[in-house]
Design a protein around this motif. Structure first.
Motif, PDB file in Angstrom:
ATOM      1  N   LEU A 205      77.909   7.223  -1.301  1.00 21.09           N
ATOM      2  CA  LEU A 205      78.947   6.875  -0.317  1.00 21.09           C
ATOM      3  C   LEU A 205      78.885   5.422   0.127  1.00 21.09           C
ATOM      4  O   LEU A 205      79.684   5.004   0.975  1.00 21.09           O
ATOM      5  N   ASP A 206      77.980   4.633  -0.436  1.00 21.39           N
ATOM      6  CA  ASP A 206      77.739   3.272   0.040  1.00 21.39           C
ATOM      7  C   ASP A 206      79.012   2.440   0.164  1.00 21.39           C
ATOM      8  O   ASP A 206      79.284   1.842   1.220  1.00 21.39           O
ATOM      9  N   ASP A 207      79.786   2.377  -0.898  1.00 21.52           N
ATOM     10  CA  ASP A 207      80.970   1.520  -0.888  1.00 21.52           C
ATOM     11  C   ASP A 207      81.996   1.991   0.135  1.00 21.52           C
ATOM     12  O   ASP A 207      82.658   1.173   0.791  1.00 21.52           O
ATOM     13  N   TYR A 208      82.131   3.291   0.276  1.00 26.62           N
ATOM     14  CA  TYR A 208      83.066   3.824   1.265  1.00 26.62           C
ATOM     15  C   TYR A 208      82.627   3.463   2.680  1.00 26.62           C
ATOM     16  O   TYR A 208      83.435   3.059   3.522  1.00 26.62           O
ATOM     17  N   VAL A 209      81.337   3.622   2.937  1.00 29.74           N
ATOM     18  CA  VAL A 209      80.818   3.346   4.279  1.00 29.74           C
ATOM     19  C   VAL A 209      80.932   1.859   4.603  1.00 29.74           C
ATOM     20  O   VAL A 209      81.303   1.483   5.724  1.00 29.74           O
ATOM     21  N   LYS A 210      80.645   1.000   3.638  1.00 26.05           N
ATOM     22  CA  LYS A 210      80.780  -0.443   3.860  1.00 26.05           C
ATOM     23  C   LYS A 210      82.227  -0.811   4.159  1.00 26.05           C
ATOM     24  O   LYS A 210      82.510  -1.608   5.053  1.00 26.05           O
ATOM     25  N   ARG A 211      83.133  -0.227   3.411  1.00 27.58           N
ATOM     26  CA  ARG A 211      84.558  -0.520   3.600  1.00 27.58           C
ATOM     27  C   ARG A 211      85.055  -0.086   4.977  1.00 27.58           C
ATOM     28  O   ARG A 211      85.840  -0.790   5.622  1.00 27.58           O
ATOM     29  N   ASP A 212      84.561   1.069   5.444  1.00 30.03           N
ATOM     30  CA  ASP A 212      85.051   1.634   6.705  1.00 30.03           C
ATOM     31  C   ASP A 212      84.026   1.495   7.826  1.00 30.03           C
ATOM     32  O   ASP A 212      83.983   2.305   8.749  1.00 30.03           O
ATOM     33  N   ALA A 213      83.213   0.446   7.748  1.00 31.06           N
ATOM     34  CA  ALA A 213      82.123   0.276   8.708  1.00 31.06           C
ATOM     35  C   ALA A 213      82.611   0.245  10.155  1.00 31.06           C
ATOM     36  O   ALA A 213      82.012   0.872  11.039  1.00 31.06           O
ATOM     37  N   SER A 214      83.695  -0.466  10.407  1.00 26.58           N
ATOM     38  CA  SER A 214      84.175  -0.576  11.786  1.00 26.58           C
ATOM     39  C   SER A 214      84.607   0.783  12.326  1.00 26.58           C
ATOM     40  O   SER A 214      84.402   1.100  13.503  1.00 26.58           O
ATOM     41  N   GLU A 215      85.185   1.589  11.473  1.00 30.77           N
ATOM     42  CA  GLU A 215      85.632   2.918  11.875  1.00 30.77           C
ATOM     43  C   GLU A 215      84.456   3.859  12.126  1.00 30.77           C
ATOM     44  O   GLU A 215      84.543   4.776  12.963  1.00 30.77           O
ATOM     45  N   LEU A 216      83.353   3.637  11.414  1.00 26.49           N
ATOM     46  CA  LEU A 216      82.216   4.546  11.489  1.00 26.49           C
ATOM     47  C   LEU A 216      81.143   4.124  12.493  1.00 26.49           C
ATOM     48  O   LEU A 216      80.182   4.870  12.723  1.00 26.49           O
ATOM     49  N   LYS A 217      81.301   2.972  13.101  1.00 24.57           N
ATOM     50  CA  LYS A 217      80.252   2.478  13.994  1.00 24.57           C
ATOM     51  C   LYS A 217      79.975   3.437  15.151  1.00 24.57           C
ATOM     52  O   LYS A 217      78.827   3.627  15.553  1.00 24.57           O
ATOM     53  N   SER A 218      81.012   4.041  15.692  1.00 22.80           N
ATOM     54  CA  SER A 218      80.798   4.960  16.808  1.00 22.80           C
ATOM     55  C   SER A 218      80.020   6.201  16.361  1.00 22.80           C
ATOM     56  O   SER A 218      79.236   6.757  17.134  1.00 22.80           O
ATOM     57  N   TYR A 219      80.232   6.616  15.141  1.00 27.64           N
ATOM     58  CA  TYR A 219      79.487   7.765  14.610  1.00 27.64           C
ATOM     59  C   TYR A 219      78.011   7.426  14.460  1.00 27.64           C
ATOM     60  O   TYR A 219      77.134   8.134  14.968  1.00 27.64           O
TER      61      TYR A 219
END
Length: 469
Positions: free
Chosen positions: A127-141
């Protein structure tokens, strides 16, 4: 250590009988090539197939979690399919058979027990590339999830799942049985000697209750004593990598210090002194009448006995809260405490999440759905009724546990923060063979009373599994 709704929450961390698991291990070799050949996860590209470890009726109830995703992606449907089993090994065996038959899902629920198996065999999509791409969205998680749970979902430097639940091996106890023995709540820093003293006092009261009970399996078995005694079945290490994740989401978090690219399980140490001493202690408890002879498998039997006030103390995770409540135990009739200290007060845990298979032709959409599952709202749908421990600390509240108990529910999550050495159960790619061997050798030790001889056998079993698995 799971994920998703389970038909029997109390069997969630056990191990399967040798026959089924052996079939899975024997058949896994050809699966990676089968999946990498581009086999479709569905004949309909408008359907995301999600395989979960539960019965079909429970799987159907998960459709609520898919509603927002389906609304945001017109024409897409999410289909949940449940597979039941004795425990995770059974589930993995059936899943691997399904993949080999060319009927692979897009997404699958995978616990600690199977994460490295699927990653090592090339079945899971990093999932690395997905998480890097959506980092701002996932920060709260990530800000809401302890880094130990994230690291447990990594292998060889890559992240394969976003945790949706976990369970640490704490100690549940019957408040009435302890009170009748003249014992109050154990202290947070209680010791192995304190535990023994309490067990002895319960035994002296007589009656049909056994002071302590456990089952033969990897999670929360005698292995909890092994962790507390500073031992493990395998040499512990860490894979390199993962700096991008720790620097992005946990740059100033002391709990992330020393985290790397996942747990690297090395040479077997099953007959080392701390491990032998731990199993010897279980034999001692049984000989003294402080513990019953353990059964192999999950904890469904323990649930019934505990709910009937036949057990004074037993290892359990957050999933025991909802399970005991559903079994009829009233709030206040049971409580939980950290596992007692031996040489350390280290705990073990297992975690779960949803992984995307490499064979999926809908990986991007599968990621969007997996990402949506870790919202607080969807986690409530996936695991209702306090039948697990949520990875998001903000979801752990007094209000949530007011309906089920236990009074000291905070122990479930605080285990991670109070004891930073706490770690996942050892689950290498050959986990299934290891689990089978552990069952066999533990049963042998409890029957013969000879821990060292049985663990010498386990050491040999693991050395062979490591070479061939």
């Amino acid at each position: 250590m799971s994920s998703g709704i389970l038909k029997e929450q109390f069997s969630r961390r056990g191990v399967l009988r040798a026959g089924v698991a052996s079939a899975a291990v024997a058949g896994v070799g050809g699966l990676a090539s089968a999946c990498s050949s581009g086999s479709s996860s569905s004949s309909d590209s408008k359907v995301l197939n999600v395989l979960v470890f539960t019965d079909q009726a429970s799987a159907n109830k998960l459709s609520t979690a898919a509603a927002p995703f389906e609304a945001a992606h017109p024409g897409m449907k999410v289909k949940f399919t449940g597979i039941t089993g004795t425990d995770w090994n059974d589930f993995f065996s059936k899943l691997l058979t399904q993949i080999a038959a060319g009927n692979a899902p897009d997404i699958v629920s995978v616990a600690t027990e199977g994460l490295q198996l699927f990653a090592a065999k090339g079945l899971a999509e990093p999932l690395d590339d997905y998480v890097k791409r959506d980092a701002s969205e996932l920060k709260s998680y990530f800000a809401d999830v302890h880094p130990a749970l994230i690291e447990a979902m990594m292998y060889q430097g890559h992240l394969y799942e976003l945790p949706t639940d976990f369970n640490a091996g704490n100690m549940f106890y019957s408040t009435s049985l302890l009170e009748s023995a003249g014992v109050g709540r154990p202290a947070d820093d209680w010791t192995k000697d304190d535990f023994y003293d309490i067990a002895t006092k319960i035994a002296r009261k007589g009656g049909s209750a056994v002071p302590y009970n456990w089952v033969v399996r990897l999670w929360g078995s005698w292995t909890s004593w092994m962790y507390a005694n500073g031992g493990n079945l395998l040499t512990e290490g860490k894979w390199d990598g993962g700096d991008w994740l720790w620097n992005t989401f946990y740059p100033n978090d002391p709990a992330a210090s020393g985290r790397k690219g996942g747990w690297r399980w090395g040479d077997p140490t099953a007959n080392s002194a701390p491990v032998v001493e731990s199993l010897d202690y279980m034999i001692q408890l049984q000989k003294e009448g402080l513990s019953a002879k353990p059964d192999v498998g999950g904890g469904a039997t323990l649930q019934g006995l505990f709910a009937s006030n036949k057990i004074g103390m037993s290892v359990g995770g957050g999933f025991w809260a909802g399970g005991l409540h559903n079994a009829g135990m009233k709030t206040g009739s049971f409580d939980v405490q950290y596992f007692p200290k031996w040489r350390t007060q280290r705990h073990l845990f297992g975690a779960g999440g949803y992984g995307i298979l490499k064979s999926s032709k809908n990986k991007d959409l599968a990621w969007e759905f997996v990402k949506s599952l870790v919202s607080a709202k969807n986690l409530d749908v996936l695991m209702p009724g306090n039948t697990t421990t949520f990875p998001r600390k903000s979801m752990m509240t007094a209000e949530r546990y007011s309906t089920t108990g236990p009074k000291n529910w905070h122990v479930f999550y605080d285990t991670l923060t109070k004891f930073p050495e706490t770690a996942p159960i050892p689950a290498p790619p050959y986990y299934q063979a290891m689990a089978i061997a552990l069952n066999k050798r533990t049963t042998e030790a409890m029957s013969s009373g000879k821990a060292k001889a049985a663990l010498d056998g386990l050491q040999s079993d693991l050395e062979t599994a490591m070479k061939t698995g």
